[in-house]
Write a protein that holds these residues in place. Structure first.
Motif, PDB file in Angstrom:
ATOM      1  N   ILE A  36       1.347   9.572 -10.941  1.00  0.00           N
ATOM      2  CA  ILE A  36       1.070   8.173 -11.306  1.00  0.00           C
ATOM      3  C   ILE A  36      -0.378   7.815 -10.959  1.00  0.00           C
ATOM      4  O   ILE A  36      -1.128   7.295 -11.800  1.00  0.00           O
ATOM      5  CB  ILE A  36       2.048   7.222 -10.578  1.00  0.00           C
ATOM      6  CG1 ILE A  36       3.465   7.373 -11.142  1.00  0.00           C
ATOM      7  CG2 ILE A  36       1.584   5.769 -10.718  1.00  0.00           C
ATOM      8  CD1 ILE A  36       4.530   6.763 -10.243  1.00  0.00           C
ATOM      9  N   VAL A  37      -0.771   8.082  -9.737  1.00  0.00           N
ATOM     10  CA  VAL A  37      -2.143   7.761  -9.303  1.00  0.00           C
ATOM     11  C   VAL A  37      -3.158   8.531 -10.142  1.00  0.00           C
ATOM     12  O   VAL A  37      -4.175   7.976 -10.572  1.00  0.00           O
ATOM     13  CB  VAL A  37      -2.310   8.051  -7.799  1.00  0.00           C
ATOM     14  CG1 VAL A  37      -3.768   7.838  -7.383  1.00  0.00           C
ATOM     15  CG2 VAL A  37      -1.388   7.161  -6.976  1.00  0.00           C
ATOM     16  N   LYS A  43       0.373  14.322  -0.819  1.00  0.00           N
ATOM     17  CA  LYS A  43       0.134  12.902  -0.572  1.00  0.00           C
ATOM     18  C   LYS A  43      -1.302  12.644  -0.135  1.00  0.00           C
ATOM     19  O   LYS A  43      -1.897  11.617  -0.471  1.00  0.00           O
ATOM     20  CB  LYS A  43       1.111  12.413   0.499  1.00  0.00           C
ATOM     21  CG  LYS A  43       1.032  10.910   0.797  1.00  0.00           C
ATOM     22  CD  LYS A  43       2.114  10.528   1.792  1.00  0.00           C
ATOM     23  CE  LYS A  43       2.097   9.044   2.114  1.00  0.00           C
ATOM     24  NZ  LYS A  43       3.167   8.681   3.083  1.00  0.00           N
ATOM     25  N   LEU A  90       6.268   3.947  -8.368  1.00  0.00           N
ATOM     26  CA  LEU A  90       5.785   4.438  -7.077  1.00  0.00           C
ATOM     27  C   LEU A  90       6.890   4.414  -6.021  1.00  0.00           C
ATOM     28  O   LEU A  90       7.705   3.496  -5.966  1.00  0.00           O
ATOM     29  CB  LEU A  90       4.613   3.595  -6.588  1.00  0.00           C
ATOM     30  CG  LEU A  90       3.256   3.852  -7.245  1.00  0.00           C
ATOM     31  CD1 LEU A  90       2.241   2.802  -6.800  1.00  0.00           C
ATOM     32  CD2 LEU A  90       2.736   5.248  -6.915  1.00  0.00           C
ATOM     33  N   GLN A 128       4.695   3.380  -1.177  1.00  0.00           N
ATOM     34  CA  GLN A 128       4.044   2.673  -2.284  1.00  0.00           C
ATOM     35  C   GLN A 128       2.673   2.153  -1.861  1.00  0.00           C
ATOM     36  O   GLN A 128       1.681   2.300  -2.581  1.00  0.00           O
ATOM     37  CB  GLN A 128       4.929   1.506  -2.737  1.00  0.00           C
ATOM     38  CG  GLN A 128       6.235   1.926  -3.404  1.00  0.00           C
ATOM     39  CD  GLN A 128       7.150   0.743  -3.647  1.00  0.00           C
ATOM     40  OE1 GLN A 128       7.328  -0.121  -2.775  1.00  0.00           O
ATOM     41  NE2 GLN A 128       7.738   0.682  -4.839  1.00  0.00           N
ATOM     42  N   ASP A 177       4.564  10.221  -7.504  1.00  0.00           N
ATOM     43  CA  ASP A 177       3.516   9.356  -6.954  1.00  0.00           C
ATOM     44  C   ASP A 177       2.131   9.943  -7.240  1.00  0.00           C
ATOM     45  O   ASP A 177       1.205   9.234  -7.646  1.00  0.00           O
ATOM     46  CB  ASP A 177       3.691   9.193  -5.438  1.00  0.00           C
ATOM     47  CG  ASP A 177       4.868   8.309  -5.078  1.00  0.00           C
ATOM     48  OD1 ASP A 177       5.357   7.588  -5.961  1.00  0.00           O
ATOM     49  OD2 ASP A 177       5.299   8.348  -3.912  1.00  0.00           O
ATOM     50  N   PHE A 222       3.148   1.474 -11.894  1.00  0.00           N
ATOM     51  CA  PHE A 222       3.226   1.041 -10.499  1.00  0.00           C
ATOM     52  C   PHE A 222       4.672   0.896 -10.042  1.00  0.00           C
ATOM     53  O   PHE A 222       4.981   1.136  -8.871  1.00  0.00           O
ATOM     54  CB  PHE A 222       2.476  -0.284 -10.318  1.00  0.00           C
ATOM     55  CG  PHE A 222       1.027  -0.123  -9.956  1.00  0.00           C
ATOM     56  CD1 PHE A 222       0.533  -0.630  -8.770  1.00  0.00           C
ATOM     57  CD2 PHE A 222       0.148   0.544 -10.799  1.00  0.00           C
ATOM     58  CE1 PHE A 222      -0.809  -0.479  -8.426  1.00  0.00           C
ATOM     59  CE2 PHE A 222      -1.182   0.696 -10.472  1.00  0.00           C
ATOM     60  CZ  PHE A 222      -1.672   0.187  -9.282  1.00  0.00           C
ATOM     61  N   HIS A 237      -0.297   4.722  -1.700  1.00  0.00           N
ATOM     62  CA  HIS A 237      -0.936   5.106  -2.960  1.00  0.00           C
ATOM     63  C   HIS A 237      -1.682   3.940  -3.613  1.00  0.00           C
ATOM     64  O   HIS A 237      -2.678   4.164  -4.315  1.00  0.00           O
ATOM     65  CB  HIS A 237       0.114   5.687  -3.912  1.00  0.00           C
ATOM     66  CG  HIS A 237       0.653   7.004  -3.427  1.00  0.00           C
ATOM     67  ND1 HIS A 237      -0.115   8.140  -3.369  1.00  0.00           N
ATOM     68  CD2 HIS A 237       1.876   7.355  -2.954  1.00  0.00           C
ATOM     69  CE1 HIS A 237       0.611   9.140  -2.895  1.00  0.00           C
ATOM     70  NE2 HIS A 237       1.812   8.693  -2.632  1.00  0.00           N
TER      71      HIS A 237
END
Length: 679
Positions: A80-81, A314, A70, A113, A77, A67, A116
């Motif tokens: 990470i998600v 995104k 982010l 941040q 990003d 996290f 997400h």
């Protein structure tokens, strides 16, 4: 030696296809110029993200570390998600809730941040925002359209009541139309569409431009009709352009193919419906249009940021949820999903198909793979962001090969061999058995539309009268969207700087002349400036904006009625073409057709037999090789006519849309597991 292919083989001999090829990234950067501190930070984060992604589970510290990354880079990003969701389970869910709650309570986050984190909450089904949180976010980030859109999605996902007045107030803000429509849809979902203040909507949402779309959108949502009958239903995605705007913006031959293919497939007795979905920003056409028997075209009003080069990265999870919610509302239940690009929108559809336990078909092309090296096989020097964007697409391609139930290659066995160079995993027997090579196709009898013929004849007469002398010489024709990669600039230079301008006039068709995007404007400006500097070509070079497919076919028919010593030529100047719908159409009209040697055209075109393959790298190669074939080969008129007739025969025997659609239906049935059909 090809450095890119060697690196591909090296990486995928040692790593899972699900893992981002950070070894490739390291090797590439080692061979490239120095990268700056921020770029190195991104690389280090990618390595850490994928290191954590290899684990079976994460603890609180590791999840907190993810996290903390982010907001640094749009691609990290996404990774990470993806990693959090990949490892999410009942054991991790309480940790996700704690980390997310702590993160939100500080209110020190950026909009990137927060966007997400909202995605994680919705995907993990954890409603953590208080009413106060939502009001705070709506106010603070009012000008961040993507975040507001995702926050509205959050409120919709968890059916958060109590914000009716706030949503009405937001509708009055100068937002894009598709965001306002999302707001109205949310009001309807939280209560009912009948309770929405229609006078308010007429005053603040509906305008002359979007009225047709909005009215049809509301009717579709309110309709109780179900798209059900015997047979399988197919959902194919086309996230670039519109059936009615072929040749404009980034809308190329795929729209022509999918429109005619959908119409033909839907005629088959084994098929219930074909649904084609796109994402629209210009809400000027109906929400749903029908073509043929049961081909339904759906324009989804999803906001995408026009200022970024890759708007899907995104918005991937939003796209997935939006499509899923629409299918549920409309009671559409596709049996097979078919995606055709290596991008995050296609990846969204792939994940949706798997969530719905439906079959997934994927058309595989080596793009951007072919553009990762130069003519000598050396890795290209790319800017860091361009490199990350291309590697993300390569990663998506590898994932989709693994997850697809069926893989389609465009072309013949020779093209399949080329695909295996770029995708070493295709040599695996299990994957290979899921793959089928199918060409593209065209309508061979489209000019039989009597009403269209009569309408076009009048327009062509005016065009011909205005350019009477232009059509008194053989024509070099090029049709397609305007793009540097489509090579129209190089073609104009090749024609004007060679003997070609002595024997032929040049006609280019494509582009949106009324509202050109940046790339179209760049090409159009070049045309105008070039003619100003070379006024001798003013009446011998014509650029017309995009035309309907029927108009193009009728124009080609009219051109071919005029006979000269030299043949009319269709010259595709693209750096490469995966297949080439416009090329097939020109061959079917008996143009002498020249296509790029790079790509899939060579699967159906042979030098001197039914056309010519040329190097389209730049204007010099285009001019030199076209001159060689047209003048230096010493071919006479009859020999050219033989090649032109052979080209027409190639298309009529192998690439009619009827034949191609039959192959696709057979493949879909096999993927679904129907008896008497095999992949």
């Amino acid at each position: 030696m090809n450095e890119f292919i060697e690196l591909r083989n090296h990486v995928y001999a040692n790593e899972s296809n699900y893992m981002y090829p950070h070894r490739f990234l390291d090797d590439y950067i080692t061979k490239s110029k120095k990268i700056d501190f921020e770029e190195r930070l991104v690389v280090n984060q990618i390595q850490k993200i994928k290191q954590l992604g290899r684990k079976n589970k994460l603890d609180e510290k590791e999840l907190g570390e993810l996290f903390s990354f982010l907001g640094v880079h749009s691609y990290t990003d996404r990774f990470i998600v993806d990693t959090v969701l990949k490892l999410s389970n009942d054991e991790l869910k309480p940790i996700i809730e704690k980390i997310t709650t702590d993160f939100l309570s500080q209110r020190q986050y950026s909009s990137q941040q927060l966007y997400h984190v909202l995605d994680v909450c919705m995907e993990c089904d954890v409603d953590l925002l208080s009413d106060e949180d939502i009001l705070f976010m709506l106010q603070k980030y009012k000008r961040d359209v993507e975040l507001i859109s995702n926050l509205l999605g959050y409120m919709d996902s968890f059916k958060r009541q109590g914000f009716k007045d706030t949503i009405y107030e937001l509708v009055t803000v100068d937002y894009p139309d598709n965001l306002k429509i999302q707001m109205i849809n949310l009001l309807g979902n939280l209560d009912s569409m009948e309770t929405v203040d229609q006078s308010f909507v007429r005053e603040n949402v509906i305008n002359e431009k979007n009225k047709v779309f909005y009215d049809s959108y509301i009717r579709a949502l309110a309709s109780d009709s179900e798209f059900e009958k015997q047979g399988i239903s197919i959902m194919q995605s086309m996230f670039y352009g519109d059936f009615e705007d072929s040749g404009k913006g980034n809308n190329g031959g795929l729209a022509v193919l999918l429109k005619s293919l959908g119409e033909e497939i839907s005629k088959d007795s084994s098929v219930s419906h074909v649904f084609t979905i796109t994402i629209t920003q210009e809400l000027t056409k109906p929400f749903i249009s029908s073509y043929g028997d049961d081909h339904v075209f759906i324009r989804l009003p999803i906001y995408l940021d026009p200022s970024v080069s890759d708007p899907f990265i995104k918005r991937e999870l939003f796209i997935k949820r939006f499509i899923g919610n629409f299918l549920k509302q409309a009671k559409i239940k596709p049996d097979v999903f078919h995606i055709r690009f290596l991008d995050n929108a296609s990846r969204a559809v792939a994940h949706l198909a798997k969530e719905l336990t439906k079959k997934l078909v994927f058309t595989l092309t080596p793009d951007p793979h072919r553009n990762m090296f130069d003519g000598s096989g050396q890795l290209k020097e790319l800017g860091f962001n361009e490199l990350i964007e291309k590697l993300n697409k390569i990663k998506i391609g590898d994932e989709l090969i693994d997850t697809s139930d069926g893989i389609v290659g465009i072309g013949n066995a020779a093209v399949k061999k080329e695909l295996e160079m770029y995708f070493p995993q295709l040599t695996d027997g299990k994957i290979n058995r899921r793959m089928k090579m199918i060409g593209e196709g065209i309508q061979l009898d489209q000019s039989s539309d009597i009403e269209g013929v009569e309408s076009y004849s009048a327009r062509f007469a005016e065009f011909n009268k205005a350019h009477k002398e232009f059509f008194e010489r053989p024509v070099i024709l090029n049709v397609g969207r305007l793009s540097v990669l489509k090579g129209q600039i190089e073609l104009l230079k090749a024609w004007s700087k060679s003997k070609l301008s002595e024997t032929h006039n040049l006609l280019l068709i494509g582009g949106d002349l009324e509202r050109p995007n940046k790339e179209e404007k760049r090409v159009i400006d070049f045309f105008e400036d070039y003619v100003k500097k070379h006024p001798q070509f003013k009446d011998r070079f014509i650029h017309k904006g995009a035309m309907s497919n029927l108009d193009i076919r009728l124009l080609e028919e009219n051109i071919m009625k005029r006979d000269f010593d030299y043949p009319h030529i269709y010259l595709c100047s693209s750096v490469k073409e995966e297949f080439g719908i416009a090329i097939l159409e020109a061959m079917s009209m008996e143009f002498l057709t020249l296509g790029p040697i790079k790509g899939g055209v060579k699967s159906y075109m042979s030098n001197g037999e039914n056309g010519f393959l040329i190097d389209t790298s730049n204007w010099e190669t285009i001019a030199k090789e076209t001159e060689n074939h047209l003048y230096d080969s010493k071919m006479n008129k009859e020999e050219f006519k033989r090649i032109q007739a052979a080209g027409q025969k190639t298309v009529s025997e192998n690439f009619s849309i009827n034949k191609i659609s039959t192959e696709f239906v057979s493949f879909y049935l096999a993927v679904k597991g129907e008896e008497n059909n095999e992949v």
